[in-house]
Design a protein around this motif. Structure first.
Motif, PDB file in Angstrom:
ATOM      1  N   LYS A 290       0.817  -1.202   0.000  1.00  0.00           N
ATOM      2  CA  LYS A 290       0.000   0.000   0.000  1.00  0.00           C
ATOM      3  C   LYS A 290       0.860   1.264   0.000  1.00  0.00           C
ATOM      4  O   LYS A 290       0.427   2.311  -0.467  1.00  0.00           O
ATOM      5  N   ARG A 291       2.073   1.175   0.534  1.00  0.00           N
ATOM      6  CA  ARG A 291       2.946   2.348   0.596  1.00  0.00           C
ATOM      7  C   ARG A 291       4.377   1.935   0.276  1.00  0.00           C
ATOM      8  O   ARG A 291       4.852   0.918   0.767  1.00  0.00           O
ATOM      9  N   LYS A 292       5.036   2.728  -0.555  1.00  0.00           N
ATOM     10  CA  LYS A 292       6.450   2.493  -0.853  1.00  0.00           C
ATOM     11  C   LYS A 292       7.090   3.800  -1.257  1.00  0.00           C
ATOM     12  O   LYS A 292       6.520   4.564  -2.046  1.00  0.00           O
ATOM     13  N   SER A 293       8.274   4.065  -0.733  1.00  0.00           N
ATOM     14  CA  SER A 293       8.984   5.291  -1.071  1.00  0.00           C
ATOM     15  C   SER A 293       9.359   5.294  -2.545  1.00  0.00           C
ATOM     16  O   SER A 293       9.681   4.259  -3.128  1.00  0.00           O
ATOM     17  N   PHE A 315       7.311  10.448  -2.711  1.00  0.00           N
ATOM     18  CA  PHE A 315       6.629   9.866  -1.552  1.00  0.00           C
ATOM     19  C   PHE A 315       7.638   9.126  -0.695  1.00  0.00           C
ATOM     20  O   PHE A 315       8.397   8.288  -1.194  1.00  0.00           O
ATOM     21  N   VAL A 317       8.146   6.860   2.832  1.00  0.00           N
ATOM     22  CA  VAL A 317       7.641   6.124   3.990  1.00  0.00           C
ATOM     23  C   VAL A 317       8.635   6.318   5.127  1.00  0.00           C
ATOM     24  O   VAL A 317       9.783   5.869   5.053  1.00  0.00           O
ATOM     25  N   GLU A 320       6.238   2.609   9.802  1.00  0.00           N
ATOM     26  CA  GLU A 320       4.986   1.888   9.575  1.00  0.00           C
ATOM     27  C   GLU A 320       3.767   2.788   9.716  1.00  0.00           C
ATOM     28  O   GLU A 320       2.754   2.587   9.053  1.00  0.00           O
ATOM     29  N   ASP A 323       4.226   8.778   6.952  1.00  0.00           N
ATOM     30  CA  ASP A 323       4.760   8.984   5.610  1.00  0.00           C
ATOM     31  C   ASP A 323       4.643  10.456   5.240  1.00  0.00           C
ATOM     32  O   ASP A 323       3.949  11.233   5.904  1.00  0.00           O
ATOM     33  N   THR A 325       4.777  13.275   1.706  1.00  0.00           N
ATOM     34  CA  THR A 325       4.849  13.539   0.271  1.00  0.00           C
ATOM     35  C   THR A 325       5.500  14.895   0.044  1.00  0.00           C
ATOM     36  O   THR A 325       4.979  15.924   0.469  1.00  0.00           O
ATOM     37  N   ARG A 343       1.588  12.618   7.036  1.00  0.00           N
ATOM     38  CA  ARG A 343       0.516  11.802   7.600  1.00  0.00           C
ATOM     39  C   ARG A 343       1.073  10.869   8.651  1.00  0.00           C
ATOM     40  O   ARG A 343       2.175  10.328   8.492  1.00  0.00           O
ATOM     41  N   LYS A 352      -2.912  14.583   9.796  1.00  0.00           N
ATOM     42  CA  LYS A 352      -2.596  14.942   8.423  1.00  0.00           C
ATOM     43  C   LYS A 352      -2.282  16.437   8.398  1.00  0.00           C
ATOM     44  O   LYS A 352      -3.028  17.236   8.966  1.00  0.00           O
TER      45      LYS A 352
END
Length: 796
Positions: A290-293, A315, A317, A320, A323, A325, A343, A352
């Motif tokens: 779902k999330r990756k730099s 982006f 991360v 866990e 993160d 942007t 976030r 946020k």
């Protein structure tokens, strides 16, 4: 008798001695020996081969000692404990000399509790330790992968090597791998194949309409990676299409299962089967991530006010639960805008924030928006917002709302803390707010509201009361326009009866309403100076007589409505309040829209509703008309609503569906003597095949002030994917067009192409009219390419 028993015992002993010599032992409830002792027939048989550690059970067994072949029928269970093989079938032949077991018909096998196999006509060669068949087979391994082997298989149970020609593997994520030639080392989960096709689960990339597919000439896979050569990948649905919207042709594709990324080498991006862009290397997270730099899709924009700019978002991360942007924007005039969105997920709340800084010839500007929503316990949640900006038109000029999920209004800033309690029959909402209107002068742009609260309770009463009782208490303390102060607390008590129907069919209900507002004000136009205490009461009775009649293929509905209300103690002066009366609000208890007052005096609201529908349920005609009658004028009520008169306007609406293609809507408010119109709204909705257009004309005149606008929305669908749309709104009094919007779009499940011409006009003198031609192509779900203002971009 005694002699025959002795003879039988001797025969059985001799038989067992002979069988033992051949390493086969038979146990049976009934046994026949025929053909000079060469054939043994047994029922409910259990046959053991101790030297091979084999046991076979069946309803019937036929042992040919000369050929050394045993045939088993009905409920056969063949157990090879030496090789940990269990076979279930209805017919099995065991050729002892060759150590070959053949199962005819449907067969189930379990091997070492690792693999379950279902097929037909299976051979098991114990000497070579191979299991094979030329019939279709299904194998399930211990990690829930399924192997569908269309033309049979060969499995070496010693080294756990599986071979098959046409095969399908379905993994635990429902992804389908199709091979022409398959070679699997099941011990280490290593797969080699040719002409592979991977059909991912349809929603694997977030869209159930996709058909994500990966093809390759050859492949290699193990627990760490999947490699494919001469690979073609696309998520596009190809049903009834000549070619996919997009596909990626790569010399080499790699799925790094540890890092969970898809990697492509030497790839061509093809749009509609045409090569567009070459990528020496490209990667993206697999759908389980779902999330990756990494870098996000860059974008380009150009405007007449700010010139050319480029965004290069990244982006990151952080952990866990965190993160960030980064969204830097570079302008051609060497200005630099650095925007970030942070976030974080906490134990019982989420944070946020969005903030930016602008450096350049215009000086340094920036903004910060912060939001936190959380739960303190089962009954209490909160929300905190902080919004600040340096530069009144900073958010508008740079269109930061388009790159931020927190900026909903680029003209009004709201900072607040909300606390909300929820219980079974009640709730309490409290808030502390600061408003900043960027369009106003500095001294008058702030408004402070603290606290602002609303308490609501449903009070339980006996059923014999035939109704419901509600209590609502709300209020605020407000400072605005430099020196205006208002403090208000209002208590509402409402009893609302159940609806009851008389023997004549008249449906009625009544409301008893008490309002107790208390206020303290300084320099306010809304309240009298200093402290004020009021108590208002209203009784409201609603009655209607619904009637229905069927004529030919139509249903006709007629409903006269009467609503009587009475308030004995009137209201203060709210004549300037902007309230319009229409059929949708005329029967509301609070139709004057005031939180602190009720409508004074008595009135009778009358309405008449008529509807005509076809038997299938589609409405043909829907007409509503209403009027309010009072015994005397009340100059303190809103003048626009005409509630200050003894008779209000005659207002209502008409909806007529000439057909499924043409619909007419008309809203009106006529002077009580029908001398002139105060308000008219005309809506025409026309569609034919793939053409749709909607016109809306709205005008007010005479007692409501003069205004006149027209708007249109037109679209034409060339087909399911290709659409053309036009929108505009014009002020006919000042001959001022607010905007033109012409949009061409091509949209499928996996690709979106959008060409938009927009011309916007602003009445705000600080902002110049804007004209733009934008182009955007989205390759779903990966990236998008385009320019916000193609014309300015080309000129620059």
């Amino acid at each position: 008798m005694k002699n025959s028993l002795i003879i039988s015992s001797i025969l059985i002993l001799i038989l067992n001695l002979k069988l033992s010599a051949q390493e086969i032992r038979i146990e049976s409830s009934k046994m026949d020996i025929v053909n000079d002792g060469n054939i043994v027939l047994a029922e409910d048989a259990k046959i053991l081969v101790p030297s091979e550690n084999i046991k076979i059970e069946s309803k019937k067994a036929d042992y040919n000692k000369i050929k050394n072949i045993i045939k088993f029928k009905d409920n056969v269970f063949f157990t090879d404990n030496q090789n940990e093989v269990l076979m279930e079938s209805e017919y099995v032949e065991y050729k002892k000399n060759k150590e070959i077991i053949y199962s005819q018909g449907k067969t189930k096998l379990n091997i070492e509790n690792k693999y379950n196999i279902v097929s037909e006509n299976i051979y098991y060669d114990r000497s070579l330790k191979k299991i094979y068949t030329n019939k279709e087979a299904l194998i399930e391994d211990k990690i829930n992968n399924f192997y569908i082997l269309k033309e049979g298989f060969e499995l070496n149970i010693s080294n756990e090597i599986l071979k098959s020609k046409k095969s399908i593997i379905i993994d635990k994520n429902s992804n389908k791998y199709i091979f022409e030639n398959l070679f699997v080392d099941m011990k280490i989960n290593e797969i080699v194949g040719k002409e592979i096709k991977v059909e991912f689960e349809k929603s694997y990339f977030g869209n159930e309409n996709n058909e994500p597919t990966l093809k390759g000439r050859s492949s290699y896979s193990n627990d760490n990676e999947l490699k494919m050569y001469k690979a073609v990948f696309s998520t596009c649905n190809s049903t009834n299409k000549k070619c996919r919207g997009w596909e990626l042709n790569s010399d080499e594709f790699k799925h790094n299962k540890n890092k969970k990324i898809f990697e492509y080498k030497n790839s061509w991006l093809k749009l509609f089967n045409q090569k567009i862009f070459f990528l020496p290397y490209f990667n993206h997270p697999d759908p389980t991530i779902k999330r990756k730099s990494g870098f996000l899709t860059p974008s380009y924009s150009a405007s007449d006010n700010l010139g050319l700019s480029v965004n290069i978002p990244y982006f990151k991360v952080l952990s866990e639960d965190k993160d960030l942007t980064f969204n830097p924007r570079f302008y051609a005039d060497k200005s630099f805008l650095f925007q970030n969105e942070y976030r974080q997920a906490l134990n019982k709340s989420n944070i946020k924030s969005d903030f930016s800084f602008l450096f350049g010839e215009v000086g340094t500007k920036g903004h910060i928006f912060f939001n936190q929503y959380g739960i303190l316990n089962n009954n209490l949640n909160y929300e905190l917002n902080l919004q600040m900006v340096d530069g009144d038109n900073y958010l508008k000029n740079h269109k930061l709302s388009e790159t931020s999920s927190l900026i909903e209004d680029d003209n009004l800033l709201i900072s607040n803390l909300d606390l909300n309690w929820n219980f079974k029959d009640s709730k309490l909402n409290t808030s502390f707010k600061v408003f900043e209107d960027l369009s106003r002068n500095y001294n008058d742009r702030y408004q402070y509201v603290f606290p602002d609260f609303n308490f609501y309770k449903n009070i339980r009463i006996p059923k014999s009361y035939n109704g419901k009782f509600y209590f609502n208490s709300y209020g605020y303390n407000k400072y605005y326009d430099t020196n205006i102060k208002e403090s208000v607390i209002t208590n509402d008590f409402l009893f609302s009866s159940n609806r009851f129907v008389s023997s004549k069919g008249i449906s009625s209900k009544y409301d008893i309403f008490l309002k107790n507002p208390t206020s303290y004000a300084e320099n306010s136009n809304n309240f009298e100076e200093n402290a004020n205490y009021e108590l208002y009461g209203t009784f409201k009775l609603d009655s209607s007589l619904p009637m229905q009649k069927k004529i030919d293929q139509y249903y006709h509905f007629l409903r006269p409505v009467l609503s009587f209300r009475y308030s004995p103690n009137g209201n203060s002066d709210i004549s300037s309040k902007d309230v319009l009366l229409n059929y949708d609000n005329v029967f509301n208890l609070n139709r004057i829209g005031s939180l602190n007052q009720v409508e004074g005096g008595e009135s009778l609201s009358m309405g008449l509703e008529f509807k005509r529908s076809i038997l299938e349920g589609r409405d043909i005609l829907d007409f509503k008309v209403g009027n309010v009658i009072k015994l005397e004028e009340n100059v303190k009520l809103p003048t626009k609503s005409k509630l200050n008169k003894t008779r209000s306007d005659i207002f209502g609406s008409l909806k007529y569906n000439f057909s499924e293609n043409l619909k007419l809507g008309y809203d009106f408010s006529y002077d009580r003597d029908l001398k002139y119109s105060n308000l008219e709204g005309l809506n025409i909705d026309f569609n034919l095949n793939n053409f749709f257009t909607d016109f809306y004309y709205y005008t007010t005149d005479n007692e409501l002030g003069k205004s006149e606008t027209i708007s249109n929305s037109t679209s034409f669908n060339f087909n399911k994917e290709n659409k053309l749309k036009f929108n505009t709104t014009k002020d006919l009094i000042s001959d001022f067009t607010e905007f033109y919007d012409l949009i061409y779009s091509y949209e499928t499940d996996c690709i979106s192409v959008n060409l938009n011409y927009n011309k916007s006009f602003y009445k705000d003198g600080n902002l110049k009219p804007n004209e733009s031609l934008s182009f955007l192509i989205k390759i779903i779900p990966f990236t998008e390419l385009g320019a916000n203002n193609l014309g300015s971009l080309l000129r620059n």
